[in-house]
Structure formats: C-alpha cells, structure tokens
Scaffold this motif. Structure first.
Motif, PDB file in Angstrom:
ATOM      1  N   GLU A  94     106.245   0.369   0.853  1.00 41.06           N
ATOM      2  CA  GLU A  94     104.835   0.711   1.041  1.00 41.06           C
ATOM      3  C   GLU A  94     104.634   2.220   1.030  1.00 41.06           C
ATOM      4  N   VAL A  95     105.563   2.950   1.644  1.00 40.59           N
ATOM      5  CA  VAL A  95     105.480   4.420   1.617  1.00 40.59           C
ATOM      6  C   VAL A  95     105.585   4.929   0.189  1.00 40.59           C
ATOM      7  N   ARG A  96     106.500   4.367  -0.582  1.00 38.33           N
ATOM      8  CA  ARG A  96     106.640   4.786  -1.979  1.00 38.33           C
ATOM      9  C   ARG A  96     105.395   4.469  -2.783  1.00 38.33           C
ATOM     10  N   ARG A  97     104.759   3.328  -2.481  1.00 40.53           N
ATOM     11  CA  ARG A  97     103.524   2.977  -3.190  1.00 40.53           C
ATOM     12  C   ARG A  97     102.411   3.964  -2.839  1.00 40.53           C
ATOM     13  N   LEU A  98     102.345   4.360  -1.561  1.00 41.53           N
ATOM     14  CA  LEU A  98     101.353   5.356  -1.162  1.00 41.53           C
ATOM     15  C   LEU A  98     101.608   6.693  -1.846  1.00 41.53           C
ATOM     16  N   VAL A  99     102.880   7.051  -1.988  1.00 39.31           N
ATOM     17  CA  VAL A  99     103.220   8.305  -2.671  1.00 39.31           C
ATOM     18  C   VAL A  99     102.747   8.260  -4.118  1.00 39.31           C
ATOM     19  N   ARG A 100     102.945   7.119  -4.782  1.00 39.23           N
ATOM     20  CA  ARG A 100     102.496   7.001  -6.177  1.00 39.23           C
ATOM     21  C   ARG A 100     100.985   7.072  -6.277  1.00 39.23           C
ATOM     22  N   ARG A 101     100.273   6.521  -5.294  1.00 38.36           N
ATOM     23  CA  ARG A 101      98.808   6.580  -5.313  1.00 38.36           C
ATOM     24  C   ARG A 101      98.319   7.998  -5.046  1.00 38.36           C
ATOM     25  N   LEU A 102      98.999   8.691  -4.154  1.00 32.46           N
ATOM     26  CA  LEU A 102      98.575  10.044  -3.840  1.00 32.46           C
ATOM     27  C   LEU A 102      98.831  10.998  -4.997  1.00 32.46           C
ATOM     28  N   GLU A 136     105.625  15.418   1.280  1.00 38.51           N
ATOM     29  CA  GLU A 136     106.165  15.256   2.624  1.00 38.51           C
ATOM     30  C   GLU A 136     106.552  13.811   2.892  1.00 38.51           C
ATOM     31  N   LEU A 137     105.746  12.858   2.432  1.00 38.94           N
ATOM     32  CA  LEU A 137     106.105  11.454   2.610  1.00 38.94           C
ATOM     33  C   LEU A 137     107.413  11.122   1.893  1.00 38.94           C
ATOM     34  N   GLU A 172      96.154  18.900  -1.735  1.00 38.07           N
ATOM     35  CA  GLU A 172      96.495  18.259  -0.465  1.00 38.07           C
ATOM     36  C   GLU A 172      97.188  16.922  -0.699  1.00 38.07           C
ATOM     37  N   ARG A 173      96.737  16.178  -1.703  1.00 35.45           N
ATOM     38  CA  ARG A 173      97.415  14.928  -2.053  1.00 35.45           C
ATOM     39  C   ARG A 173      98.873  15.195  -2.434  1.00 35.45           C
ATOM     40  N   ARG A 174      99.081  16.241  -3.242  1.00 43.23           N
ATOM     41  CA  ARG A 174     100.432  16.566  -3.678  1.00 43.23           C
ATOM     42  C   ARG A 174     101.312  16.946  -2.485  1.00 43.23           C
ATOM     43  N   ARG A 175     100.746  17.712  -1.543  1.00 41.62           N
ATOM     44  CA  ARG A 175     101.518  18.122  -0.378  1.00 41.62           C
ATOM     45  C   ARG A 175     101.890  16.925   0.495  1.00 41.62           C
ATOM     46  N   ILE A 176     100.913  16.040   0.740  1.00 45.88           N
ATOM     47  CA  ILE A 176     101.186  14.869   1.575  1.00 45.88           C
ATOM     48  C   ILE A 176     102.194  13.949   0.899  1.00 45.88           C
ATOM     49  N   GLU A 233     110.359  13.641   3.686  1.00 48.52           N
ATOM     50  CA  GLU A 233     110.620  13.456   5.111  1.00 48.52           C
ATOM     51  C   GLU A 233     110.686  11.980   5.490  1.00 48.52           C
ATOM     52  N   VAL A 234     109.548  11.279   5.328  1.00 51.31           N
ATOM     53  CA  VAL A 234     109.486   9.885   5.774  1.00 51.31           C
ATOM     54  C   VAL A 234     110.396   9.001   4.929  1.00 51.31           C
ATOM     55  N   GLY A 235     110.359   9.197   3.613  1.00 57.91           N
ATOM     56  CA  GLY A 235     111.173   8.361   2.732  1.00 57.91           C
ATOM     57  C   GLY A 235     112.657   8.505   3.003  1.00 57.91           C
ATOM     58  N   GLN A 236     113.109   9.756   3.131  1.00 55.71           N
ATOM     59  CA  GLN A 236     114.528   9.961   3.383  1.00 55.71           C
ATOM     60  C   GLN A 236     114.945   9.466   4.768  1.00 55.71           C
ATOM     61  N   SER A 237     114.054   9.640   5.765  1.00 53.75           N
ATOM     62  CA  SER A 237     114.377   9.149   7.107  1.00 53.75           C
ATOM     63  C   SER A 237     114.502   7.628   7.114  1.00 53.75           C
ATOM     64  N   MET A 238     113.596   6.953   6.433  1.00 56.92           N
ATOM     65  CA  MET A 238     113.654   5.494   6.401  1.00 56.92           C
ATOM     66  C   MET A 238     114.854   5.008   5.603  1.00 56.92           C
ATOM     67  N   THR A 239     115.217   5.743   4.566  1.00 51.69           N
ATOM     68  CA  THR A 239     116.433   5.393   3.824  1.00 51.69           C
ATOM     69  C   THR A 239     117.672   5.520   4.711  1.00 51.69           C
ATOM     70  N   ALA A 240     117.707   6.579   5.523  1.00 49.41           N
ATOM     71  CA  ALA A 240     118.827   6.745   6.455  1.00 49.41           C
ATOM     72  C   ALA A 240     118.845   5.618   7.483  1.00 49.41           C
ATOM     73  N   ILE A 241     117.661   5.208   7.947  1.00 47.06           N
ATOM     74  CA  ILE A 241     117.594   4.093   8.897  1.00 47.06           C
ATOM     75  C   ILE A 241     118.126   2.814   8.257  1.00 47.06           C
ATOM     76  N   LEU A 242     117.767   2.590   6.998  1.00 50.90           N
ATOM     77  CA  LEU A 242     118.264   1.395   6.302  1.00 50.90           C
ATOM     78  C   LEU A 242     119.778   1.398   6.205  1.00 50.90           C
ATOM     79  N   LEU A 243     120.347   2.548   5.880  1.00 56.53           N
ATOM     80  CA  LEU A 243     121.807   2.628   5.786  1.00 56.53           C
ATOM     81  C   LEU A 243     122.461   2.396   7.145  1.00 56.53           C
TER      82      LEU A 243
END
Length: 317
Positions: A173-181, A129-130, A122-126, A133-143
């Motif tokens: 912060e999302v990337r840090r959470l991904v590394r922790r998960l 997805e982060l 479940e950690r790997r799946r979340i 989905e979330v990482g790429q969306s936020m990268t697009a928002i930054l651009l």
C-alpha cells in the motif's frame, strides 16, 4: 459623445417629438377636461414612455451585455471577451473590462502555475521520504519477522506469518501511494507506460473494466505536458470510481494535427455540468498550465467524458 449626453439626447428626442405633436396636432384641452381629451393625453404619455424606454434600452444595450458577461465570466475558461460596440464612453468601458479580464487571466495562470509546481514538489518530497524511510523500515521489519518466524516454535510461527503478511500488504500500500504521489515510471519510461501502469493498477483495485486506446504516432512531449496529461487521467479515473458508479472506463490518447488529445469516458451515472468540485477545477487549472483546454461533457447514453486537448510544442530549428 459621453453616456450622459447620449441619454440626454434620447430623452430630448422623445420630449421634442411630444412637444411637436402638441403644437401641430388638432388637439385642444378644455377646462374642465373632457373624457376624450384625457384619453388622448394619457395615450400620448404612454407612447412617449414606451418610445423613451425603447431608445434607452437600445442605447444601453452594450452595458447590459457587459453586465451579463461580468456575472458569468470564469477565469478557468479564458478567452471570454465582449465585442466593442456603441459610442461615446461605452466602447472605452468595454475595452477596459476586456483588458482587466486578460490581466486577471494572466495573473491567475501565473499563480496557479506556482501553486501546482509547489504541489508537485511536495508530492515528490513525500514520495521520496515514504520510499526511503517508511519503505526501507518496513522491508527491514519483514526480514526480521521472517528470521524470527524461521526460529520460532510452530505455534508462534503461525502468528508471526500472519503479522508478516499484514506488514507485506502495508508495504504494498505504501508503494502504491508512492506511485500515486510521483509516478517514477513517467520519468523513466514515458507517458504511455505511465498511463498503462495507472490503468492496470486502477482496474486491479476497483474491479472495473478499463480499455486503452493509444495512437502509435504520439509525438514527443515536454515533461510538464506529460505530467498534466497523467494527472488529468488519474483524477478522471478517481472520479469515475468514487462518484460515477461506473463499470467500464475507456482511456484514449491520440494525436490530432498539432495537438494531443486525452479522453477518459465512463459509463456511470454522469455528473451534472454545473456541479464542478475542487477536483475538476484542479484539472482545468492544470490544463491552463500547458495552454490546453478541458471539456467535461455527458457521454451518451450515460456517463461522463473528460477530454483534455494539449498543444504539441513545436520543434525549434
């Protein structure tokens, strides 16, 4: 001899001895009874009761030890067994209890392994997805924010830059959470690099001084063992930051014979041994998953030491 006949024989021995004393001892009972005779009878009764209690305690001692073990046994600390002693039905009761403990430990280890494996999946799946989905969306928002800020008037450009900075921090912060998960560096570069990255990230966010001591001759480990060592180090550092009020932490990884030993020591206020929360019990379950052992002890003059000893898998010929 069964337990019933053992108790019956002990009582018969005491009663027989009392009867023999009454038959052959130069003691008579008058009517009405004299004071000296009453004292002798009461004294004999007291001696008989004390002898009966001592013999019963001796005969039931194995059951007393069994009761004590039953009240203190912990399935997260396997190997607790009661020596088989006594006669009659008592050894069979002890053997049955030891067999029950072994069966419960195996079932607990199996269920814990399934739960931990499901948790990691479940950690790997979340994390995936982060990242996707979330990482790429936020990268697009930054651009998009960057493009809008470049074409916006100066007054609006400053506000867009502030929003852009907030978004960038959120992405970090999302990337840090991904590394922790799910630490990708553990799969790509191995245990030492993963724990090094973990401690550096920990020191950056907590402002604590972290010292690393890694042996250079660490053996090759299975992915399961590396993941357990990483998770125990992660949980130990989290406990040191949240509960220990520590300033310095030492993370050591060494090779001893056919074992790998991970030690995380802090200089905080320490945690009382009886108070083990879900985090510590989770570390014990992870240790059992790879056949290891976990010891949590005080670290003089202050602080706590968490030590995980994991077996090194033997090379197959």
């Amino acid at each position: 001899m069964s337990l019933f006949w053992r108790i019956f024989a002990l009582n018969a021995l005491v009663l027989g001895a009392a009867t023999a004393l009454l038959l052959w001892a130069p003691v008579t009972v008058s009517v009405p009874i004299l004071l000296t005779e009453a004292v002798i009878l009461v004294g004999g009764l007291a001696v008989m009761l004390v002898a009966n209690a001592a013999l019963l305690r001796l005969g039931l001692a194995p059951l007393v030890r069994l009761r004590r073990l039953m009240t203190t046994v912990d399935l997260l600390r396997p190997g607790q067994r009661l020596p088989v002693s006594g006669g009659g039905e008592v050894p069979e009761v002890i053997r049955t209890f030891n067999a029950m403990l072994e069966r419960l430990e195996q079932e607990r280890a199996t269920s814990s392994a399934r739960a931990l494996l499901a948790q990691e999946a479940e950690r790997r799946r979340i994390a995936q997805e982060l990242h996707d989905e979330v990482g790429q969306s936020m990268t697009a928002i930054l651009l998009g924010l960057k493009h809008s800020a470049d074409e916006a008037p100066p007054r609006l450009r400053e506000e867009l830059h502030e929003v852009q900075e907030i978004t960038r921090q959120s992405l970090d912060e999302v990337r840090r959470l991904v590394r922790r998960l799910r630490p990708g560096v553990l799969d790509d570069l191995g245990l030492v690099s993963a724990i090094t990255s973990l401690t550096e990230d920990f020191a950056t966010h907590t402002r604590m001084q972290v010292t690393r001591r890694f042996d250079t001759d660490l053996p090759a480990l299975t992915p399961e063992t590396e993941l357990v060592l990483y998770r125990v180090a992660q949980e130990s550092l989290t406990n040191a930051a949240r509960h220990a009020d520590a300033e310095r932490v030492t993370v050591a990884l060494r090779h001893a014979d056919d074992r790998v030993v991970l030690t995380v020591t802090d200089d905080g206020r320490g945690i009382p041994a009886p108070r083990e929360g879900a985090g510590m019990r989770g570390m014990r379950e992870r240790a059992l998953l790879i056949g290891g052992s976990l010891d949590i002890t005080p670290a003089p003059p202050a602080g706590t030491s968490v030590q995980l000893t994991a077996p090194v898998p033997r090379k197959q010929l």
